[in-house]
Write an enzyme that holds these catalytic residues in place. Structure first.
Site, PDB file in Angstrom:
ATOM      1  N   HIS A  12       0.831  -1.214   0.000  1.00  0.00           N
ATOM      2  CA  HIS A  12       0.000   0.000   0.000  1.00  0.00           C
ATOM      3  C   HIS A  12       0.867   1.266   0.000  1.00  0.00           C
ATOM      4  O   HIS A  12       1.816   1.369   0.781  1.00  0.00           O
ATOM      5  CB  HIS A  12      -0.866  -0.066   1.259  1.00  0.00           C
ATOM      6  CG  HIS A  12      -1.881   1.007   1.403  1.00  0.00           C
ATOM      7  ND1 HIS A  12      -2.139   1.606   2.616  1.00  0.00           N
ATOM      8  CD2 HIS A  12      -2.735   1.581   0.522  1.00  0.00           C
ATOM      9  CE1 HIS A  12      -3.103   2.497   2.460  1.00  0.00           C
ATOM     10  NE2 HIS A  12      -3.490   2.499   1.200  1.00  0.00           N
ATOM     11  N   GLU A  39       0.626  -0.538  -4.693  1.00  0.00           N
ATOM     12  CA  GLU A  39      -0.464   0.424  -4.930  1.00  0.00           C
ATOM     13  C   GLU A  39       0.076   1.812  -4.636  1.00  0.00           C
ATOM     14  O   GLU A  39       0.925   1.976  -3.748  1.00  0.00           O
ATOM     15  CB  GLU A  39      -1.634   0.109  -3.984  1.00  0.00           C
ATOM     16  CG  GLU A  39      -2.862   0.981  -4.165  1.00  0.00           C
ATOM     17  CD  GLU A  39      -2.947   2.221  -3.288  1.00  0.00           C
ATOM     18  OE1 GLU A  39      -3.919   2.952  -3.413  1.00  0.00           O
ATOM     19  OE2 GLU A  39      -2.007   2.466  -2.467  1.00  0.00           O
ATOM     20  N   ASP A  41      -1.041   6.386  -5.077  1.00  0.00           N
ATOM     21  CA  ASP A  41      -2.083   7.388  -5.342  1.00  0.00           C
ATOM     22  C   ASP A  41      -1.535   8.411  -6.335  1.00  0.00           C
ATOM     23  O   ASP A  41      -0.444   8.943  -6.147  1.00  0.00           O
ATOM     24  CB  ASP A  41      -2.459   8.080  -4.038  1.00  0.00           C
ATOM     25  CG  ASP A  41      -2.863   7.063  -2.981  1.00  0.00           C
ATOM     26  OD1 ASP A  41      -3.885   6.397  -3.172  1.00  0.00           O
ATOM     27  OD2 ASP A  41      -2.120   6.917  -1.978  1.00  0.00           O
ATOM     28  N   HIS A  54      -1.149  11.141  -1.664  1.00  0.00           N
ATOM     29  CA  HIS A  54      -2.465  10.664  -1.240  1.00  0.00           C
ATOM     30  C   HIS A  54      -3.465  11.790  -1.010  1.00  0.00           C
ATOM     31  O   HIS A  54      -4.586  11.752  -1.503  1.00  0.00           O
ATOM     32  CB  HIS A  54      -2.318   9.838   0.046  1.00  0.00           C
ATOM     33  CG  HIS A  54      -3.616   9.312   0.565  1.00  0.00           C
ATOM     34  ND1 HIS A  54      -4.451  10.041   1.385  1.00  0.00           N
ATOM     35  CD2 HIS A  54      -4.243   8.141   0.353  1.00  0.00           C
ATOM     36  CE1 HIS A  54      -5.531   9.330   1.662  1.00  0.00           C
ATOM     37  NE2 HIS A  54      -5.431   8.172   1.054  1.00  0.00           N
ATOM     38  N   GLU A 114      -4.008   4.174  -8.150  1.00  0.00           N
ATOM     39  CA  GLU A 114      -5.274   4.732  -7.680  1.00  0.00           C
ATOM     40  C   GLU A 114      -5.374   6.178  -8.146  1.00  0.00           C
ATOM     41  O   GLU A 114      -4.547   7.019  -7.789  1.00  0.00           O
ATOM     42  CB  GLU A 114      -5.397   4.652  -6.159  1.00  0.00           C
ATOM     43  CG  GLU A 114      -6.776   5.144  -5.761  1.00  0.00           C
ATOM     44  CD  GLU A 114      -6.997   5.378  -4.283  1.00  0.00           C
ATOM     45  OE1 GLU A 114      -6.275   4.819  -3.442  1.00  0.00           O
ATOM     46  OE2 GLU A 114      -7.922   6.160  -3.989  1.00  0.00           O
TER      47      GLU A 114
HETATM   48  O1  G3P Z   1      -6.516   1.121  -2.890  1.00  0.00           O
HETATM   49  C1  G3P Z   1      -6.679   0.855  -1.542  1.00  0.00           C
HETATM   50  C2  G3P Z   1      -6.462   2.087  -0.720  1.00  0.00           C
HETATM   51  O2  G3P Z   1      -5.312   2.748  -1.164  1.00  0.00           O
HETATM   52  C3  G3P Z   1      -7.615   3.036  -0.743  1.00  0.00           C
HETATM   53  O3  G3P Z   1      -7.554   3.958   0.268  1.00  0.00           O
HETATM   54  O4  G3P Z   1      -7.131   6.149   1.209  1.00  0.00           O
HETATM   55  O5  G3P Z   1      -5.319   4.468   1.242  1.00  0.00           O
HETATM   56  O6  G3P Z   1      -5.974   5.552  -0.875  1.00  0.00           O
HETATM   57  P1  G3P Z   1      -6.438   5.086   0.456  1.00  0.00           P
HETATM   58 MG    MG Z   2      -4.698   4.514  -2.335  1.00  0.00          MG
END
Ligand code: G3P
Ligand code: MG
Length: 244
Positions: A12, A39, A41, A54, A114
């Site tokens: 993450h 993953e 952002d 993020h 994302e």
């Molecule tokens: O994609 C899973 C997660 O990243 C979604 O929540 O807020 O961590 O971007 P967040």
């Molecule tokens: Mg995310």
């Protein structure tokens, strides 16, 4: 369902808790301990460059202030995005999507991008992420999996580059999830793991969708979700989950 090329464990925000979030140091640390999927952002700078962050604002993770989308990439690059995590990371800079692609394509790391639009930029960010992901990952063995909480961003990504797979991000599974998955032609539903049940996973599979559960940090819970057939887990603790 068609075969699915993605690894089960996604680290993450690139490095999870191994390093400051959404940084190249985090990506390298995750890779070093065996992560082969991450993953992160993605959002747009004021001058149209895609970079990794993020929040809508800069305060929590960087030395900057105010809305992230108000600054050009050159201005964003002057910020420190390591120091708020720990002084040992002083000097870390906000990575661009191009830098992420360079490492991931060279090292065979799969990505879940994302799409995190600045307020009011859902369509433009979805479109740009899809177009640039297609170009930057043209030589990759595994194409980026795009995801978003924003149906408008996903629809724009679909329109721009229909062939890149898409995931619809939700907290709990909404009543109208089938219609939203259909409108953006998503292959996956990405749901908060705490609301997932074995029945829900089964139902989604029967309806032809893959499932990603986020953010799963306990090995026992991860084992349970995998035993239900959850296809992918997103974790802050790749150090714990990669050994499952
Ligand atoms: O994609 C899973 C997660 O990243 C979604 O929540 O807020 O961590 O971007 P967040
Ligand atoms: Mg995310």
């Amino acid at each position: 369902m068609q075969s699915w090329p993605y690894p089960r464990i996604f680290s993450h925000r690139l490095g999870g808790t191994l390093a400051p979030e959404n940084t190249l140091t985090g990506l390298r640390r995750a890779y070093k301990i065996g992560a082969r999927a991450v993953e992160c952002d993605v959002k747009l700078s004021a001058d149209g460059v895609l970079f990794l962050l993020h929040d809508d604002t800069l305060e929590r993770t960087t030395s900057g202030k105010g809305p992230a989308g108000a600054l050009s990439m050159a201005e964003l690059r002057l910020l420190d995005c390591g120091i708020k995590h720990h002084r040992a990371y002083r000097g870390e800079v906000l990575p661009t999507l191009a830098e992420l692609a360079e490492f991931c394509v060279a090292h065979g790391v799969a990505v879940n991008l994302e799409i995190k639009p600045n307020p009011g930029q859902d369509e433009e960010t979805g479109r740009q992420v899809a177009l640039q992901a297609k170009a930057l990952w043209r030589d990759a063995a595994i194409q980026p999996l795009l995801s978003s909480f924003s149906p408008a961003a996903l629809r724009a990504a679909r329109q721009a580059v229909p062939e890149l797979p898409r995931g619809y991000l939700v907290e709990g599974i909404p009543l109208d999830y089938l219609s939203e998955l259909g409108q953006c032609a998503a292959a996956t539903l990405h749901a908060d793991h705490s609301g997932l049940t074995q029945e829900a996973v089964q139902k989604l599979h029967n309806q032809g969708f893959r499932v990603m559960a986020y953010t799963v940090n306990e090995p026992l819970r991860a084992r349970k979700l995998l035993s239900w057939g959850v296809d992918m887990l997103c974790t802050d603790r790749p150090d714990l989950l990669l050994t499952l």
